[in-house]
Design a protein around this motif. Structure first.
Motif, PDB file in Angstrom:
ATOM      1  N   PHE A   1       8.760   0.153 -17.804  1.00 35.84           N
ATOM      2  CA  PHE A   1       7.456   0.689 -18.220  1.00 35.84           C
ATOM      3  C   PHE A   1       7.136   1.897 -17.346  1.00 35.84           C
TER       4      PHE A   1
ATOM      5  N   GLY B   1       0.777  -1.234   0.000  1.00 34.47           N
ATOM      6  CA  GLY B   1       0.000   0.000   0.000  1.00 34.47           C
ATOM      7  C   GLY B   1       0.808   1.283   0.000  1.00 34.47           C
TER       8      GLY B   1
ATOM      9  N   PRO C   1      14.036  -2.654  -2.111  1.00 34.07           N
ATOM     10  CA  PRO C   1      12.834  -3.077  -1.365  1.00 34.07           C
ATOM     11  C   PRO C   1      11.634  -3.409  -2.252  1.00 34.07           C
ATOM     12  N   LYS C   2      11.420  -2.669  -3.315  1.00 37.17           N
ATOM     13  CA  LYS C   2      10.273  -2.924  -4.191  1.00 37.17           C
ATOM     14  C   LYS C   2      10.595  -3.974  -5.244  1.00 37.17           C
TER      15      LYS C   2
ATOM     16  N   LEU D   1       5.624  -7.293 -20.737  1.00 40.16           N
ATOM     17  CA  LEU D   1       6.588  -6.193 -20.567  1.00 40.16           C
ATOM     18  C   LEU D   1       7.976  -6.569 -21.090  1.00 40.16           C
ATOM     19  N   SER D   2       8.146  -7.829 -21.489  1.00 41.48           N
ATOM     20  CA  SER D   2       9.477  -8.290 -21.869  1.00 41.48           C
ATOM     21  C   SER D   2       9.965  -7.600 -23.121  1.00 41.48           C
TER      22      SER D   2
ATOM     23  N   ASP E   1      16.711  -8.358 -18.372  1.00 44.38           N
ATOM     24  CA  ASP E   1      15.648  -7.681 -19.117  1.00 44.38           C
ATOM     25  C   ASP E   1      14.880  -6.883 -18.060  1.00 44.38           C
TER      26      ASP E   1
ATOM     27  N   THR F   1       4.631 -10.264 -16.775  1.00 43.26           N
ATOM     28  CA  THR F   1       6.070 -10.256 -17.038  1.00 43.26           C
ATOM     29  C   THR F   1       6.314 -10.424 -18.529  1.00 43.26           C
TER      30      THR F   1
ATOM     31  N   ALA G   1      -3.078  -2.199  -0.682  1.00 50.75           N
ATOM     32  CA  ALA G   1      -2.101  -3.091  -1.324  1.00 50.75           C
ATOM     33  C   ALA G   1      -2.414  -3.131  -2.810  1.00 50.75           C
ATOM     34  N   ALA G   2      -1.432  -2.740  -3.614  1.00 52.62           N
ATOM     35  CA  ALA G   2      -1.711  -2.516  -5.034  1.00 52.62           C
ATOM     36  C   ALA G   2      -1.867  -3.810  -5.810  1.00 52.62           C
TER      37      ALA G   2
ATOM     38  N   SER H   1       6.240  -7.631  -6.956  1.00 55.17           N
ATOM     39  CA  SER H   1       7.655  -8.030  -6.803  1.00 55.17           C
ATOM     40  C   SER H   1       8.137  -7.867  -5.372  1.00 55.17           C
ATOM     41  N   ARG H   2       7.504  -6.960  -4.637  1.00 56.84           N
ATOM     42  CA  ARG H   2       7.968  -6.674  -3.281  1.00 56.84           C
ATOM     43  C   ARG H   2       7.735  -7.849  -2.324  1.00 56.84           C
ATOM     44  N   TYR H   3       6.896  -8.785  -2.730  1.00 55.28           N
ATOM     45  CA  TYR H   3       6.648  -9.945  -1.866  1.00 55.28           C
ATOM     46  C   TYR H   3       7.702 -10.983  -2.192  1.00 55.28           C
ATOM     47  N   ASP H   4       8.832 -10.885  -1.467  1.00 51.42           N
ATOM     48  CA  ASP H   4      10.015 -11.644  -1.867  1.00 51.42           C
ATOM     49  C   ASP H   4      10.632 -12.455  -0.737  1.00 51.42           C
TER      50      ASP H   4
ATOM     51  N   PHE I   1      15.117  -8.243  -9.487  1.00 51.87           N
ATOM     52  CA  PHE I   1      15.085  -8.708  -8.100  1.00 51.87           C
ATOM     53  C   PHE I   1      16.480  -8.638  -7.486  1.00 51.87           C
TER      54      PHE I   1
ATOM     55  N   ALA J   1       0.515  -6.447 -16.312  1.00 47.99           N
ATOM     56  CA  ALA J   1       1.842  -5.819 -16.392  1.00 47.99           C
ATOM     57  C   ALA J   1       2.134  -5.075 -15.092  1.00 47.99           C
ATOM     58  N   GLU J   2       1.175  -4.255 -14.667  1.00 52.08           N
ATOM     59  CA  GLU J   2       1.380  -3.491 -13.436  1.00 52.08           C
ATOM     60  C   GLU J   2       1.491  -4.423 -12.231  1.00 52.08           C
TER      61      GLU J   2
ATOM     62  N   ASN K   1      12.655  -3.060 -13.523  1.00 49.31           N
ATOM     63  CA  ASN K   1      12.320  -4.242 -12.726  1.00 49.31           C
ATOM     64  C   ASN K   1      13.478  -5.234 -12.643  1.00 49.31           C
TER      65      ASN K   1
ATOM     66  N   SER L   1      -1.974  -0.388 -10.373  1.00 45.19           N
ATOM     67  CA  SER L   1      -1.998   0.990  -9.872  1.00 45.19           C
ATOM     68  C   SER L   1      -2.835   1.957 -10.697  1.00 45.19           C
TER      69      SER L   1
ATOM     70  N   SER M   1       4.855  -6.119 -11.579  1.00 47.00           N
ATOM     71  CA  SER M   1       5.826  -5.245 -10.934  1.00 47.00           C
ATOM     72  C   SER M   1       5.422  -4.945  -9.486  1.00 47.00           C
ATOM     73  N   ASN M   2       4.135  -4.653  -9.275  1.00 42.27           N
ATOM     74  CA  ASN M   2       3.666  -4.327  -7.922  1.00 42.27           C
ATOM     75  C   ASN M   2       3.885  -5.463  -6.932  1.00 42.27           C
TER      76      ASN M   2
END
Lengths: 484, 492
Positions: free
Chosen positions: A277, A46, A87-88, B368-369, A273, B365, B206-207, B324-327, A82, B317-318, A80, B210, B321-322
């Protein structure tokens, strides 16, 4: 076969702002690990980014200092990938529409000697864009730990064209860039704190060819000497490869500063890659022309401009200007001093000799900055004034300097309190000179035999007798009168 | 009007509170008791904090006692979809990935509700990370449609819709990315509204996607929805996409504006695949508006058939990326054994994301490649502009467009979960408005022969929520579908 290297640099510079690029979390070096964080920095569910106007301002200022074109509209993209320091797991950057386009960095090559100005040249820039820094990872045997204090720090990337041709130019480029940005208070550019970092794209081609060779990116060039050595090593490595009939692989290599060599990190096939965007969380930035004009009008004089002015208008020698002008605090101190006592050469000599010596000895960790010290322009102006007036000798002035700093008193005051005024009574000095000639027959003999320097020993005797208070010019006159 | 406290509207409760006929503690306790009685059938809630809710209620009563209520909603219970941050409460997004996460901060919506004195309580079930149309993608529970427990409540805000329908909370918040408020509102027979993009801050939500996500209200009446929307709307400096517009007094304007309006019908929304009972109910609504003097105009939205594919490119697509933070590094669940950093990512994301979330991350993913970006993402953005333009053209002629909210009433659990495409098509009438950023509301307009609710969708011009609410309110005043409540046996 003669080869030529072609080098492009990507220089990352942390902007000096109170808060981070996309949130109001504070931003400074040396805080307790993970204390400069909040939901945005940690990328909690969020959390959303908002722009830091000060960072945009400093980026535009950088662009103006480097003759870039300032974009009317600038946009934000996500890069993008990892990595645990991110953090994101994406970085907000400006891939398509950076804030600053084109531009150039004026560099100065080494001169023929220390005392002569080197050749100046303008290195073409491609762009400057604004982005955010990542956190810091530390690896242990079985674990890695991450500190997100640095994450989200505003970071500009200054991308040059492939317009540098050897390691000396690279060194000159980084030096010029650092001086310019520190001078304008855009960044402290301290490489040890990671405030300025550099990646180099290097290719080699046969001299005379116009086509660029295959480029190799070198990372981990974390000190200025590291950059110079790393670039030099890589150029030679590529030349050696070509000489032995190999082809250069497009790849990213890492500089190993301990070993003094580069090693392959990844080849083109394994390149990321980044799936760029437009960041849907951020609106494009519209840059008002009036703001740009306002910032342009308020830009500080660049170190090179200042140096030219000191040489041309104040008639200062190159060597002294090259000490004064890269450091804004020092040159400001110089200018404040000559505003009180308009003797640029004497003031500059005092600053570049006594004051700098004192600063380098006074700091607990490296040199003390002039602002942190207790020396004031008034102190130096007063010293120069009474020396020039002949009230005290330069030697006494130098001896007094520690006391001036300790007590904060002006030299003229101390001289008065201690009765240190220079003796210029020639009758008294003449007696002492005669005595000294008698006591130093060997020196007198040598002097008369044509050894000019031998007179100094006799002078020293007189000075000692007056405890340094005699005017050396008068001693010189009298001695020569007696001896010649 | 129901005699039960838990089936009273927020407006009624607000009046009873100001008349001192009820206390917030009584209301909150009634709602909690109702939830305890029926949620073992409905499964709308993932969790709730009874003690915290009653404390908030007591504080509200204390304010009333002093004659200092903070707003009309002071003391009214409002439950949140489990993607909206509430400080000190869990936020799982119905994902194993966030099973043990407690939010350390309030979303802007939550903060505004607290500042209005509302009793913010409970975490409502959803499709994992709001990805789905049936709430079957929740990693924790299957919410049932209160009108027929064998049916889905719709999704992704299935818990938010079912809770209101079952009398478990007079008001709830949900989020709508492609229909996730309106479609479950339609399937559960309640009012649900997606505001104009940028009207309600997304800070703390939580996105999922977006550029499409919006928080919005669920309620039993349009007036209640207006009150809740009023409270959470407005510019937020913490959300760069939040707009700087004046928020009108929706509740006041909805009573004042009486029409008649010019209403549009688009043939693209009455095409093949539309259930005949749904079509009939919506056409009856059109007739109602005609009878009250509204002019009905045919409009064309020619790019409607491209909305679903465009949506599944942009939204995924969004999302790729959004999410990705859950890692597994900072706060999310983490796989137990891993060889190195990369392995940690693979194992964590492989173990804790559900299949639909993985499907969408992979799709996003891919689009957007490098090499596919122009053909998919960029082209989709261009089509999105065309879809937006379709609406702009239509709104030159009309104040709002009437459509069905969903092609069919609630479907049986498991019926579509094996067929993602057919599931995706249940959002066919709602997706375009997210792509165009427009406000839209769903309200009950009838029931099927099997007793399942049917929803009417009204799509409005950007920032014209007030008009939209007034048009919806006019219909509601002329009908009593909203007064019907499902029969739920209490086993407690």
């Amino acid at each position: 076969m003669e080869y030529e290297a072609v080098i492009g640099l990507e220089v990352h510079v942390q902007l000096k702002t109170k808060s981070k690029m996309f949130t109001d979390a504070p931003c400074y070096y040396g805080a307790d690990p993970n204390s400069l964080t909040n939901p945005v920095v940690l990328a909690l569910p969020g959390a959303l980014p908002v722009l830091n106007r000060e960072a945009i301002k400093k980026t535009i200022q950088s662009g103006l200092l480097l003759d870039c074109e300032i974009a009317k509209i600038s946009r934000w993209d996500r890069k993008n990938y990892f990595y645990p320091d991110s953090p994101k797991n994406y970085q907000i950057t400006q891939a398509a529409q950076p804030l600053c386009v084109g531009g150039m960095v004026e560099i100065e090559m080494l001169g023929a000697s220390r005392n002569t100005m080197g050749h100046h040249r303008k290195v073409q820039l491609n762009r400057i864009h604004l982005e955010e820094d990542v956190g810091k990872l530390t690896h242990y045997e079985n674990d890695s730990i991450v500190d997100y204090n640095r994450a989200g720090t505003p970071l500009i990337e200054i991308v040059s064209e492939p317009d540098l041709y050897n390691e000396e130019e690279v060194f000159a480029y980084l030096t010029a860039l650092r001086n310019l940005l520190v001078n304008a208070d855009i960044s402290d550019c301290d490489m040890e704190k990671g405030q300025l970092r550099c990646d180099a794209n290097i290719s080699v081609r046969k001299k005379g060819e116009s086509r660029l060779g295959t480029k190799v990116e070198i990372k981990n060039l974390n000190t200025i000497s590291g950059v110079k050595n790393g670039v030099a090593y890589e150029i030679q490595r590529q030349i050696d490869s070509l000489e032995s009939g190999e082809t250069i692989t497009q790849e990213t290599r890492r500089w190993n500063p301990e070993g003094g060599f580069t090693v392959s990190m990844r080849t083109k096939e394994n390149a990321h890659d980044y799936r760029y965007f437009p960041d849907p969380d951020l609106m494009p930035v519209k840059i008002e022309d009036a703001w740009v004009q306002e910032l342009k009008a308020a830009l500080p004089e660049s170190p090179f401009e200042k140096q030219r002015r000191y040489m041309e208008k104040l008639d200062l020698p190159y060597t002294i200007t090259s000490v004064l002008t890269p450091d804004r605090e020092l040159s400001q101190f110089f200018e404040d001093t000559i505003a009180i006592e308009n003797k640029p050469k004497a003031v500059a000599n005092w600053i570049t000799n006594e004051v700098l010596r004192y600063l380098s000895e006074a700091g607990d960790f490296g040199s003390l900055s002039i602002k942190e010290s207790k020396v004031l322009p008034e102190h130096i102006a007063d010293l120069v004034k009474i020396c020039e007036a002949g009230t005290i000798s330069n030697q006494i002035a130098k001896d007094l300097f520690p006391e001036i700093i300790k007590t904060g008193k002006l030299a003229s005051q101390i001289v008065k309190e201690k009765g240190l005024e220079q003796q210029s009574d020639s009758g008294e000095i003449e007696e002492l000179c005669k005595k000294a000639i008698e006591e130093t027959p060997k020196a007198v003999e040598e002097y008369k035999a044509g050894q000019e320097k031998a007179i100094n020993a006799i002078k020293g005797k007189v000075m000692k007798a007056t405890k340094g208070k005699a005017n050396p010019k008068i001693i010189d006159q009298i001695l020569r009168g007696l001896l010649d | 009007m129901s005699e039960e406290i838990f089936y009273k509207t927020a407006a009624e409760l607000s009046d009873l509170l100001s008349e001192k006929k009820l206390t917030s503690v009584q209301i909150t306790q009634a709602v909690i008791n109702r939830t305890k009685a029926v949620d073992n059938q409905v499964h709308a809630f993932l969790s709730f904090d009874e003690k915290d809710a009653l404390e908030q209620a007591s504080a509200s009563d204390a304010r009333r006692e002093k004659g200092e209520p903070l707003s009309d909603l002071d003391g009214i219970p409002i439950a949140l979809k489990d993607v909206i941050s509430h400080k000190g409460q869990p936020l799982s997004a119905s994902s194993k990935m966030l099973k043990d996460y407690i939010s350390p901060y309030d979303a802007t919506s939550t903060r505004k509700l607290k500042e209005a004195g509302a009793v913010v309580w409970g975490r409502l079930n959803l499709d994992e990370f709001a990805m789905g149309s049936s709430t079957e993608n929740s990693a924790f529970d299957q919410t049932c449609n209160p009108w027929n427990l064998e049916c889905v409540p719709g999704g992704s805000s299935g818990g938010s819709a079912a809770a209101v329908a079952a009398g478990e909370s007079p008001l709830t918040l949900g989020s709508d990315t492609g229909g996730s408020i309106r479609q479950p509102a339609s399937l559960c027979g309640v009012v649900g509204m997606k505001p104009t993009y940028g009207m309600v801050s997304r800070y703390g939500l939580a996105a999922f996607a977006s550029s499409l996500d919006q928080i919005g209200p669920f309620a039993r009446t349009v007036e209640d929805a207006a009150m809740l929307l009023q409270t959470v709307s407005g510019h937020d400096p913490l959300d760069s996409t939040s707009v700087q517009v004046e928020v009108p007094n929706y509740r006041k304007e909805l009573r004042e504006k009486k029409g008649p309006w010019k209403l549009g019908i688009a043939k693209e929304y009455f095409a093949e695949g539309l259930d005949s009972e749904v079509k009939e109910s919506v056409m009856k609504a059109v007739d109602f508006y005609k009878s009250m003097g509204c002019e009905i105009v045919n409009v064309s939205l020619p790019h409607t058939d491209l909305a679903v594919p465009v949506y599944y490119i942009i939204a995924t697509a969004e999302a790729s990326s959004n999410l990705s933070r859950y890692d597994g590094i900072r706060y999310s669940s983490r796989a137990k054994e891993s060889e190195d950093g990369v392995d940690l990512y693979f194992k964590t994301r492989g173990e804790f994301f559900g299949p639909e979330v993985k499907r969408r991350i992979i799709l996003g993913t891919y689009v957007l490649s490098s090499g596919y970006y122009d053909a998919y993402y960029l082209k989709a953005q261009k089509v999105r502009t065309l879809i937006r333009q379709d609406f702009l053209n239509a709104f030159e002629k009309v104040d709002a467009i009437i459509t069905p909210t969903a092609p069919k009433p609630a479907f049986k659990s498991g019926e579509k979960s094996k067929d993602p495409i057919s599931m995706y098509l249940s959002d066919i009438f709602t997706i375009s408005t997210n792509l165009a950023g427009l406000p839209a509301i769903s309200l009950p307009c009838g029931f099927s022969n099997t007793g399942l609710p049917i929803g009417l969708q009204l799509i409005g011009q950007a920032y014209q929520e007030s008009n939209l609410l007034s048009i919806a309110h006019a219909f509601e005043q002329g009908h009593d579908y909203w007064k019907k409540t499902p029969i739920l046996e209490s086993f407690n």
